[in-house]
Design a protein around this motif. Structure first.
Motif, PDB file in Angstrom:
ATOM      1  N   THR A   1       0.861  -1.187   0.000  1.00 57.10           N
ATOM      2  CA  THR A   1       0.000   0.000   0.000  1.00 57.10           C
ATOM      3  C   THR A   1       0.896   1.234   0.000  1.00 57.10           C
ATOM      4  OG1 THR A   1      -0.133   0.364   2.390  1.00 57.10           O
ATOM      5  CG2 THR A   1      -1.603  -1.311   1.455  1.00 57.10           C
ATOM      6  N   ARG A   2       0.297   2.390  -0.150  1.00 59.42           N
ATOM      7  CA  ARG A   2       1.099   3.617  -0.189  1.00 59.42           C
ATOM      8  C   ARG A   2       1.696   3.955   1.172  1.00 59.42           C
ATOM      9  NH1 ARG A   2       1.544   6.673  -4.291  1.00 59.42           N
ATOM     10  NH2 ARG A   2       1.870   8.578  -3.078  1.00 59.42           N
ATOM     11  N   SER A   3       1.162   3.385   2.244  1.00 61.42           N
ATOM     12  CA  SER A   3       1.712   3.657   3.572  1.00 61.42           C
ATOM     13  C   SER A   3       2.607   2.533   4.082  1.00 61.42           C
ATOM     14  CB  SER A   3       0.584   3.908   4.574  1.00 61.42           C
ATOM     15  OG  SER A   3      -0.302   2.808   4.600  1.00 61.42           O
ATOM     16  N   GLY A   4       2.784   1.490   3.271  1.00 60.21           N
ATOM     17  CA  GLY A   4       3.654   0.407   3.689  1.00 60.21           C
ATOM     18  C   GLY A   4       3.080  -0.950   3.331  1.00 60.21           C
ATOM     19  N   LEU A   5       3.460  -1.961   4.076  1.00 66.11           N
ATOM     20  CA  LEU A   5       3.079  -3.334   3.788  1.00 66.11           C
ATOM     21  C   LEU A   5       2.032  -3.840   4.775  1.00 66.11           C
ATOM     22  CD1 LEU A   5       6.560  -4.949   3.035  1.00 66.11           C
ATOM     23  CD2 LEU A   5       4.953  -3.908   1.435  1.00 66.11           C
ATOM     24  N   VAL A   6       1.071  -4.586   4.266  1.00 62.91           N
ATOM     25  CA  VAL A   6       0.043  -5.221   5.090  1.00 62.91           C
ATOM     26  C   VAL A   6       0.218  -6.733   4.975  1.00 62.91           C
ATOM     27  CG1 VAL A   6      -2.425  -5.581   5.430  1.00 62.91           C
ATOM     28  CG2 VAL A   6      -1.567  -3.320   4.793  1.00 62.91           C
ATOM     29  N   PRO A   7       0.436  -7.465   6.081  1.00 66.94           N
ATOM     30  CA  PRO A   7       0.640  -8.913   6.009  1.00 66.94           C
ATOM     31  C   PRO A   7      -0.572  -9.639   5.432  1.00 66.94           C
ATOM     32  CG  PRO A   7       1.325  -8.064   8.155  1.00 66.94           C
ATOM     33  CD  PRO A   7       0.604  -6.955   7.461  1.00 66.94           C
ATOM     34  N   LEU A   8      -0.291 -10.557   4.504  1.00 66.27           N
ATOM     35  CA  LEU A   8      -1.337 -11.390   3.906  1.00 66.27           C
ATOM     36  C   LEU A   8      -1.254 -12.836   4.375  1.00 66.27           C
ATOM     37  CD1 LEU A   8      -1.306 -10.213   0.166  1.00 66.27           C
ATOM     38  CD2 LEU A   8      -2.939  -9.596   1.958  1.00 66.27           C
ATOM     39  N   SER A   9      -0.008 -13.341   4.573  1.00 66.35           N
ATOM     40  CA  SER A   9       0.128 -14.769   4.830  1.00 66.35           C
ATOM     41  C   SER A   9       1.383 -15.054   5.636  1.00 66.35           C
ATOM     42  CB  SER A   9       0.195 -15.531   3.495  1.00 66.35           C
ATOM     43  OG  SER A   9       0.541 -16.886   3.691  1.00 66.35           O
ATOM     44  N   VAL A  10       1.249 -16.015   6.556  1.00 69.59           N
ATOM     45  CA  VAL A  10       2.388 -16.647   7.212  1.00 69.59           C
ATOM     46  C   VAL A  10       2.168 -18.143   7.071  1.00 69.59           C
ATOM     47  CG1 VAL A  10       3.661 -17.019   9.351  1.00 69.59           C
ATOM     48  CG2 VAL A  10       2.702 -14.766   8.868  1.00 69.59           C
ATOM     49  N   LEU A  11       2.960 -18.778   6.219  1.00 71.31           N
ATOM     50  CA  LEU A  11       2.786 -20.196   5.913  1.00 71.31           C
ATOM     51  C   LEU A  11       3.948 -20.980   6.512  1.00 71.31           C
ATOM     52  CD1 LEU A  11       0.746 -21.901   4.224  1.00 71.31           C
ATOM     53  CD2 LEU A  11       2.399 -21.799   2.348  1.00 71.31           C
ATOM     54  N   PHE A  12       3.624 -21.916   7.408  1.00 70.06           N
ATOM     55  CA  PHE A  12       4.647 -22.681   8.116  1.00 70.06           C
ATOM     56  C   PHE A  12       4.359 -24.169   7.963  1.00 70.06           C
ATOM     57  CE2 PHE A  12       6.158 -24.232  12.493  1.00 70.06           C
ATOM     58  CZ  PHE A  12       7.438 -24.494  12.028  1.00 70.06           C
ATOM     59  N   ASP A  13       5.301 -24.874   7.346  1.00 78.14           N
ATOM     60  CA  ASP A  13       5.149 -26.314   7.098  1.00 78.14           C
ATOM     61  C   ASP A  13       3.796 -26.639   6.473  1.00 78.14           C
ATOM     62  OD1 ASP A  13       7.673 -26.940   7.963  1.00 78.14           O
ATOM     63  OD2 ASP A  13       7.058 -27.518   9.977  1.00 78.14           O
TER      64      ASP A  13
ATOM     65  N   ILE B   1       9.805   4.837   1.812  1.00 76.04           N
ATOM     66  CA  ILE B   1       9.856   3.781   2.821  1.00 76.04           C
ATOM     67  C   ILE B   1      10.678   2.638   2.241  1.00 76.04           C
ATOM     68  CG2 ILE B   1       8.547   2.155   4.228  1.00 76.04           C
ATOM     69  CD1 ILE B   1       6.148   3.988   4.029  1.00 76.04           C
ATOM     70  N   SER B   2      11.680   2.191   2.985  1.00 75.05           N
ATOM     71  CA  SER B   2      12.556   1.115   2.526  1.00 75.05           C
ATOM     72  C   SER B   2      12.422  -0.094   3.437  1.00 75.05           C
ATOM     73  CB  SER B   2      14.017   1.584   2.521  1.00 75.05           C
ATOM     74  OG  SER B   2      14.198   2.693   1.670  1.00 75.05           O
TER      75      SER B   2
ATOM     76  N   CYS C   1       5.163  -2.584  13.043  1.00 71.67           N
ATOM     77  CA  CYS C   1       6.166  -3.508  12.523  1.00 71.67           C
ATOM     78  C   CYS C   1       5.451  -4.649  11.819  1.00 71.67           C
ATOM     79  CB  CYS C   1       7.000  -4.089  13.657  1.00 71.67           C
ATOM     80  SG  CYS C   1       8.110  -2.973  14.478  1.00 71.67           S
ATOM     81  N   GLU C   2       4.569  -5.281  12.548  1.00 72.59           N
ATOM     82  CA  GLU C   2       3.801  -6.405  12.024  1.00 72.59           C
ATOM     83  C   GLU C   2       2.418  -6.375  12.666  1.00 72.59           C
ATOM     84  OE1 GLU C   2       4.678  -8.340   9.711  1.00 72.59           O
ATOM     85  OE2 GLU C   2       6.834  -8.705   9.768  1.00 72.59           O
ATOM     86  N   PHE C   3       1.423  -6.780  11.900  1.00 71.75           N
ATOM     87  CA  PHE C   3       0.057  -6.843  12.404  1.00 71.75           C
ATOM     88  C   PHE C   3      -0.540  -8.159  11.927  1.00 71.75           C
ATOM     89  CE2 PHE C   3      -4.490  -6.145  12.469  1.00 71.75           C
ATOM     90  CZ  PHE C   3      -4.682  -5.425  13.632  1.00 71.75           C
ATOM     91  N   PHE C   4      -0.988  -9.007  12.852  1.00 72.76           N
ATOM     92  CA  PHE C   4      -1.422 -10.357  12.508  1.00 72.76           C
ATOM     93  C   PHE C   4      -2.868 -10.582  12.938  1.00 72.76           C
ATOM     94  CE2 PHE C   4       3.137 -10.566  13.343  1.00 72.76           C
ATOM     95  CZ  PHE C   4       3.612 -11.186  12.192  1.00 72.76           C
ATOM     96  N   ARG C   5      -3.672 -11.053  12.011  1.00 72.82           N
ATOM     97  CA  ARG C   5      -5.011 -11.530  12.338  1.00 72.82           C
ATOM     98  C   ARG C   5      -4.945 -13.055  12.343  1.00 72.82           C
ATOM     99  NH1 ARG C   5      -8.521  -7.407  12.275  1.00 72.82           N
ATOM    100  NH2 ARG C   5      -7.947  -5.534  11.107  1.00 72.82           N
ATOM    101  N   PRO C   6      -4.884 -13.659  13.523  1.00 70.36           N
ATOM    102  CA  PRO C   6      -4.606 -15.096  13.597  1.00 70.36           C
ATOM    103  C   PRO C   6      -5.751 -15.944  13.055  1.00 70.36           C
ATOM    104  CG  PRO C   6      -5.159 -14.249  15.760  1.00 70.36           C
ATOM    105  CD  PRO C   6      -5.051 -13.058  14.858  1.00 70.36           C
ATOM    106  N   GLY C   7      -5.366 -17.137  12.586  1.00 69.95           N
ATOM    107  CA  GLY C   7      -6.358 -18.059  12.069  1.00 69.95           C
ATOM    108  C   GLY C   7      -6.885 -19.013  13.116  1.00 69.95           C
TER     109      GLY C   7
END
Length: 662
Positions: free
Chosen positions: A43-55, A104-105, A157-163
């Motif tokens: 997004t224009r203000s940065g990154l929005v987490p979509l996925s955390v895939l583990f095993d 933003i880097s 830093c990070e924002f998570f909506r847990p499953g």
């Protein structure tokens, strides 16, 4: 990008390691390895987490598709380089976004070996930690809950909506300034409840699904909250529906794990060893330092140190280190401070332009005779050094020149760091520059012991790739050292930090016996090989004048040290789990170490004043897959179950060291 705070700058980019990937496609950034991957929407203000895939399992709930907005044209590139200057091979991905307030880097990194992604974010005005939760106090009125407030997910830093709806949080509450703190790690378990928001300050958090045992670690590479030049009111926040790691002034890592607390320790240890690869002959060595006898620099001279080197060699100690006093300048801690007008604790270059010359009175021939004797005896030489904290470490380049000269001229590769006062963000940045440049110019040969005993310092995770952490100053002169207490601090910290990163001490147990009269846990009641065994999973420190050890103590230490040297690379090659109850002087406790592939393991058990000679221990491996042999010590073992071992240590203050091999 500006100089990285943790990650290497990729100035010598190479091939991307096999098993890692990174891509930018249709406004989505994705990177990871075979076990762990992450993706974000741009997004224009940065990154929005979509996925955390583990095993193969998605840990986040489906993310809402962001509203259409003006097109963002990111700049993206990928390179291969070590994770840090002394780290494992890694893929690095760089992303730049033109935001309304400026560029933003992002700098991402992933290695093939562990399920983790490390992130550094540089924004025009890095975000403050602002409480999102709160509101009115409970009224007792039962009204339907309101919808959760909208949150700018890119501002964290990070924002998570847990499953998963059933999550628990492990909050690691560390304490440094160990000169006044002696409970160094407490792990608090909390439920992430839809009824109770949480706002916490810290550096390490683990969110776990108790049904599967899987979870993610949020690790912030920052000093402890109380030591940061700019305070962060909140580091971890739970708003009853989602959790966030707040404030992006420091880099962070997200690490996947499974297997509950055992798996969490494993993931943390293996990740930290990616930040600084354990190198045999450089890391995890036994080091002696005379300061622990509280004579300070009174005994320092050429003849004394030649004798210390000879004794170190005879005992099997790897490095003989000279503490404060080898240099011509006088510090506040010197025995000569009063004569010198009080000494200094910063502003060294202003006090004496030749502060870091070799003390001509104590060492009239310079350090050359010590270097020669150490080489003949196959003992390394180490020194104490204090970077100049004045004016925000403005002299950091001169300090780099000094430590590089010591390494070049005298072969000094182990340096104990002291006196650090990191008061401002600029000072913090210059201190990082000092370590990074010294490590770069010596091709990683220098190992620094960063001190966590006092003042405003980087702490446990502020600068983890520089070397070892010197954890505590303890002296029998002050009636402050007990072997079980040091064992306890190592045992507790090892739940989160690989012991090889920790420098822990063995003192001369026969000194100051009058201060411990009628104390059943007095140091003199412990054999020195037992004391050494209690810290040999770490980086051991023989914290005394070797010439002051009794013949009995020398025999005890000389009995175990050479054996330990034959196996220490295995002890430090992977994970070290604490086993048994937390040591308190009445337990049988210890460590279970495994190589990264679990092909070789070691079990170190130490019986203190435990009333029972026989105990059972839960281990993280299947015993039927291993042959068990005794390395040292007294006792016997037999399997009690597939992962339980029954151990008998007949005498009190005995130890048993076993090796398990496939």
């Amino acid at each position: 990008m500006a100089m990285g705070m943790i990650l290497s700058d990729c100035s010598a980019a190479g091939p991307v390691p096999t098993g890692c990937f990174a891509s930018l496609n249709a406004g989505v950034v994705k990177l990871g390895n075979r076990r762990f991957s992450r993706s974000w929407h741009i997004t224009r203000s940065g990154l929005v987490p979509l996925s955390v895939l583990f095993d193969g399992r998605e840990l986040l709930s489906p993310a809402p598709v962001p509203e259409t907005e003006e097109a963002v044209v990111p700049r993206f590139r990928v390179a291969g380089s070590p994770l840090t200057e002394v780290g494992a091979p890694a893929l690095h991905a760089f992303l730049e976004l033109d935001a309304p307030g400026g560029v933003i880097s992002y700098h991402f990194a992933v290695t093939p070996g562990v399920p983790a992604v490390t992130v550094e974010r540089i924004a025009p005005q890095q975000t403050e930690s602002v409480r999102r939760t709160g509101g009115d106090e409970p009224t007792g009125l039962e009204t339907d809950p309101a919808a959760a407030a909208e949150t700018d997910e890119a501002a964290c830093c990070e924002f998570f909506r847990p499953g998963c709806a059933h999550l628990k949080l492990r909050f690691f509450r560390f304490a440094d300034q160990t000169d006044r703190h002696d409970n160094l790690l407490q792990i608090e378990e909390l439920r992430l409840s839809p009824a109770e928001p949480l706002s916490l300050r810290g550096t390490l958090f683990a969110v776990e699904d108790p049904l599967s045992g899987q979870g993610i670690v949020l690790l912030k590479f920052a000093p402890l909250p109380e030591r940061r030049p700019l305070p962060d009111p909140v580091d971890f926040e739970w708003d009853t529906a989602a959790f966030a790691l707040c404030s992006d002034r420091y880099p962070w890592a997200v690490i996947g794990y499974d297997g509950g607390m055992t798996g969490l320790t494993r993931a943390l240890h293996l990740y930290q060893q990616e930040l600084r690869i354990v190198k045999p002959g450089r890391d995890g060595l036994a080091l002696s330092n005379t300061w622990g006898d509280r004579n300070r620099d009174q005994a320092l001279n050429e003849a004394f140190m030649l004798s210390e080197i000879d004794i170190a060699s005879s005992l099997g100690i790897d490095v003989c280190q000279i503490d404060d006093g080898w240099q011509g300048g006088v510090t506040v801690n010197s025995s000569k401070a009063q004569e010198a007008g009080g000494g200094v604790w910063e502003g060294y270059h202003a006090a004496d332009p030749e502060f870091w010359r070799v003390h001509a009175g104590r060492f009239p021939n310079g350090l050359a005779p010590l270097v020669k004797r150490a080489a003949e005896r196959k003992v390394g030489l180490g020194l104490w050094f204090s970077p100049d904290s004045s004016n925000d470490f403005a002299n950091w380049r001169r300090d780099v020149d000094t430590v590089c000269r010591l390494q070049r001229e005298f072969g000094v590769e182990w340096i104990k760091i002291d006196g650090v006062k990191s008061r401002t963000r600029e000072g913090e940045a210059n201190l990082r520059r000092f370590f990074a440049e010294a490590i770069r110019r010596t091709a990683g040969a220098l190992t620094f012991d960063l001190d966590v005993t006092a003042e405003i310092r980087p702490g446990y995770f502020g600068m983890p790739s520089c070397g070892t952490l010197f954890v505590e100053n303890r002296y029998t002169d002050w009636h402050r050292w007990w072997p079980y207490a040091t064992f306890r601090n190592l045992w507790q910290l090892s739940q989160a930090i690989p012991p090889v990163r920790l420098r822990f001490e063995c003192l001369n147990p026969k000194r100051n016996m009058d201060k411990y009269r009628n104390d059943p846990l007095a140091p003199a009641g412990y054999p020195l090989d037992w004391i050494f065994a209690s810290v040999m999973a770490a980086s051991p420190l023989i914290w005394c004048e070797l010439s002051g050890l009794s013949a009995e103590s020398r025999t005890e230490l000389g009995r175990i040290l050479p054996v330990w040297r034959g196996f220490r690379d295995e002890l430090h090659a992977g994970v070290a789990y604490p086993v048994g109850p937390c040591p308190d002087g009445t337990t049988t406790s210890g460590f279970f170490t495994t190589t990264a592939d679990e092909s070789t393991c070691h079990l170190i058990l130490l019986r203190d004043l435990d009333a029972a000679p026989e105990r059972e221990f839960e281990l993280p491996v299947r015993l039927s897959e291993y042959a068990v042999t005794t390395v040292m010590g007294e006792g016997s073992v037999k399997p009690a179950a597939e992962k339980r071992l029954r151990c008998t240590l007949p005498p009190r203050r005995s130890y048993l060291w076993l090796r398990l091999s496939r």
